[in-house]
Scaffold this motif. Structure first.
Motif, PDB file in Angstrom:
ATOM      1  N   HIS A  97       7.297  39.081 -13.930  1.00 25.83           N
ATOM      2  CA  HIS A  97       7.509  39.310 -12.497  1.00 25.83           C
ATOM      3  C   HIS A  97       6.569  38.404 -11.728  1.00 25.83           C
ATOM      4  O   HIS A  97       5.698  37.756 -12.311  1.00 25.83           O
TER       5      HIS A  97
ATOM      6  N   PRO B 149      15.515  36.682 -12.122  1.00 26.08           N
ATOM      7  CA  PRO B 149      16.282  36.327 -10.921  1.00 26.08           C
ATOM      8  C   PRO B 149      15.702  36.941  -9.660  1.00 26.08           C
ATOM      9  O   PRO B 149      14.915  37.882  -9.708  1.00 26.08           O
ATOM     10  N   LYS B 150      16.079  36.396  -8.522  1.00 26.77           N
ATOM     11  CA  LYS B 150      15.664  36.847  -7.194  1.00 26.77           C
ATOM     12  C   LYS B 150      14.155  36.740  -6.982  1.00 26.77           C
ATOM     13  O   LYS B 150      13.512  37.676  -6.516  1.00 26.77           O
TER      14      LYS B 150
ATOM     15  N   ARG C  52      18.638  35.241 -16.630  1.00 27.59           N
ATOM     16  CA  ARG C  52      19.237  36.546 -16.370  1.00 27.59           C
ATOM     17  C   ARG C  52      19.546  37.231 -17.701  1.00 27.59           C
ATOM     18  O   ARG C  52      19.693  36.585 -18.749  1.00 27.59           O
TER      19      ARG C  52
ATOM     20  N   GLU D 270      16.951  42.726 -17.169  1.00 23.89           N
ATOM     21  CA  GLU D 270      16.600  42.749 -15.753  1.00 23.89           C
ATOM     22  C   GLU D 270      16.155  44.164 -15.387  1.00 23.89           C
ATOM     23  O   GLU D 270      16.924  45.122 -15.503  1.00 23.89           O
TER      24      GLU D 270
ATOM     25  N   PRO E 220      14.372  45.352 -12.189  1.00 25.37           N
ATOM     26  CA  PRO E 220      13.749  45.305 -10.856  1.00 25.37           C
ATOM     27  C   PRO E 220      13.268  46.673 -10.406  1.00 25.37           C
ATOM     28  O   PRO E 220      13.680  47.708 -10.920  1.00 25.37           O
TER      29      PRO E 220
ATOM     30  N   GLU F 229      11.586  42.444  -7.052  1.00 22.35           N
ATOM     31  CA  GLU F 229      12.990  42.099  -7.233  1.00 22.35           C
ATOM     32  C   GLU F 229      13.218  41.306  -8.518  1.00 22.35           C
ATOM     33  O   GLU F 229      14.263  41.408  -9.157  1.00 22.35           O
ATOM     34  N   ASP F 230      12.223  40.470  -8.877  1.00 18.22           N
ATOM     35  CA  ASP F 230      12.412  39.550  -9.996  1.00 18.22           C
ATOM     36  C   ASP F 230      11.888  40.089 -11.322  1.00 18.22           C
ATOM     37  O   ASP F 230      11.769  39.349 -12.297  1.00 18.22           O
TER      38      ASP F 230
ATOM     39  N   TYR G 244       7.703  45.662  -0.631  1.00 16.52           N
ATOM     40  CA  TYR G 244       8.736  45.186   0.298  1.00 16.52           C
ATOM     41  C   TYR G 244       8.794  46.160   1.471  1.00 16.52           C
ATOM     42  O   TYR G 244       9.275  47.285   1.342  1.00 16.52           O
TER      43      TYR G 244
ATOM     44  N   LYS H  27      15.674  51.396  -7.526  1.00 14.86           N
ATOM     45  CA  LYS H  27      15.917  50.347  -8.513  1.00 14.86           C
ATOM     46  C   LYS H  27      15.027  50.522  -9.738  1.00 14.86           C
ATOM     47  O   LYS H  27      15.468  50.301 -10.885  1.00 14.86           O
TER      48      LYS H  27
END
Length: 454
Positions: free
Chosen positions: A54, A78-79, A91, A107, A109, A113-114, A149, A159
């Motif tokens: 991350h 990702p992200k 991914r 993944e 999250p 996000e990543d 965030y 999530k």
């Protein structure tokens, strides 16, 4: 196969090197990367793969430096928060081979996000995953924080719940390898143990025992975590790719006069707090080596120059390692042994200390006196001295003109260490008539004194 965990003290950070068949992969490397090269050489392996689970907020990643030194490919989830100059975005179910091992991306999250986790499969035993590198999604006894965030805390908590279910589906037999241990700022209830399994966590982890996604989200959004100002520096450097630490470049050892003549932005006394309280250079900030990682980022800016006061050169070396791991390289010199300074005529000052009975007596009449508790808000609410005010030590360091102190003040924490750090910040910023409650809340409890709870 060989798997080794590398612990970075102060940050309670865990990174890992796993080898098989002459190939090595590194997960979440720290900035001073020599240790991974040494382990790989010892195991007769070449580092070919580097995973970042991350975006790191609390330490500089060594992935870019390790890639530059070895030619290894770097993989990131990702992200991300921006373009990562040195990494490939991968991914689920991306995977690589490390000898007879297969490392597969999941993944996961929630913390960020990543966030990704990396499941480890041994092709010789095809019954399922043997282990999983969980990053900051799952710790031993806790799960990752979800407050990075703004205005999306509930969404990110949801999530993370979903990601944890994905991890648990790997099976109870799976050994977990988290990116942090007890004392990390990325989790508030991490256990002292550095090892566990998904089955153990399923049964015993306080967050995994919650009955529903809704209950989990409610619990996570009710948590309080602190975000030091340096987190934003770390996030930027971890997009750009920081250079490796130059461990051979030690700061010069100077006399106190020479160090002061260089006018560092910060003069930091890295000795034990008891030594600082007994005698220190006026204007110095107390910050023992063991506390640098936790609190230096609250008051040092990225380009600020730093002068150190220490007992010996070994402490200076440890301090520059801690500082470099969080992005502060501009140490311009160090002066050793304040006792020798005093013998040479340097003026030292001290901070008075008080004990339980003095605090108890003052608490009966608080006119013109403040008892300032600088522990975390969770510690304070769990139990504090009646009549105490709260102001977190990090916030004292970041903006030491903010505490409202009515006349004299006694500073306290859990044992006296954070109180000394906060008291020195207040003193260098112009407050006076300050003393430190040595032993602090632990001593108060041991004496059987009354305790208030929020």
């Amino acid at each position: 196969m060989h798997l080794e965990r590398i612990e970075t003290t102060g940050l309670a950070h865990f990174s890992y090197l796993i080898t098989d068949g002459g190939v090595a992969a590194v997960i979440d490397p720290r900035r001073d990367v020599d240790i991974y090269l040494e382990i790989a050489r010892r195991e007769g392996a070449v580092v070919q793969h580097v995973f970042e689970t991350h975006r790191n907020e609390d330490l500089i990643s060594g992935a870019a430096a390790l890639s530059e030194l070895t030619g290894a490919r770097v993989y990131h989830g990702p992200k991300p928060a921006g373009n990562i100059a040195y990494a490939e975005i991968v991914r689920e179910p991306f995977e690589v081979s490390v000898g007879n091992l297969r490392l597969q991306v999941l993944e996961t999250p929630g913390h960020t996000e990543d966030s990704i986790s990396i499941a480890v499969f041994d092709e010789s035993y095809p019954e399922g995953a043997a282990g999983v590198f969980t990053g900051d999604a799952l710790f031993v006894g806790d799960v990752g924080r979800t407050d990075f965030y703004q205005d999306r805390e509930a969404e990110m908590a949801g999530k993370l719940w979903d990601s944890l279910q994905k991890l648990l589906a790997l099976g109870d037999q799976v050994i977990i390898y988290p990116a942090h241990g007890a004392g990390s700022v990325c989790g508030s209830g991490v256990a002292e143990r550095a090892f566990s399994t998904l089955g153990h966590e399923r049964r015993n982890n306080r967050r995994l025992s919650l009955p529903s996604r809704e209950a989990f989200v409610a619990a996570k959004t009710a948590e309080h975590h602190y975000q030091p100002p340096y987190f934003s520096i770390i996030e930027r450097l971890n997009l750009e790719g920081a250079q490796a630490r130059q461990n051979n470049l030690a700061p010069p050892i100077l006399t106190l006069g020479e160090l002061q003549s260089r006018a560092p932005d910060h003069l930091i006394d890295i000795r034990y707090v008891t030594s600082f309280l007994g005698g220190h250079v006026d204007g110095a900030q107390a910050l023992p080596v063991s506390m640098i990682s936790a609190f230096a980022g609250w008051f040092i800016a990225e380009t600020d120059s730093i002068g150190l006061i220490a007992e010996d050169a070994e402490a200076v070396s440890a301090a520059i390692d801690h500082l470099g791991r969080i992005g502060f390289d501009n140490v311009i010199g160090a002066a050793l042994s304040p006792l020798s300074m005093a013998a040479s005529g340097a003026a030292l000052t001290s901070v008075p200390i008080v004990g339980v009975e003095t605090v108890a007596e003052r608490s009966q009449n608080q006119d013109g006196w403040t008892l300032l508790d600088v522990r975390s808000i969770e510690e304070f609410e769990a139990g504090h001295v009646p009549g105490a005010s709260h102001f977190y030590v990090g916030d004292v360091l970041a903006a030491c003109d903010k505490p409202e102190l009515a006349g004299s003040a006694t500073i306290m924490c859990g044992s006296g260490a954070r109180a000394t750090v906060a008291a020195s910040a207040l003193l260098r910023c112009g407050y006076s008539d300050i003393d430190v409650f040595i032993g602090s809340f632990k001593a108060w409890q041991a004496a059987g004194k009354p305790v208030e709870r929020a």
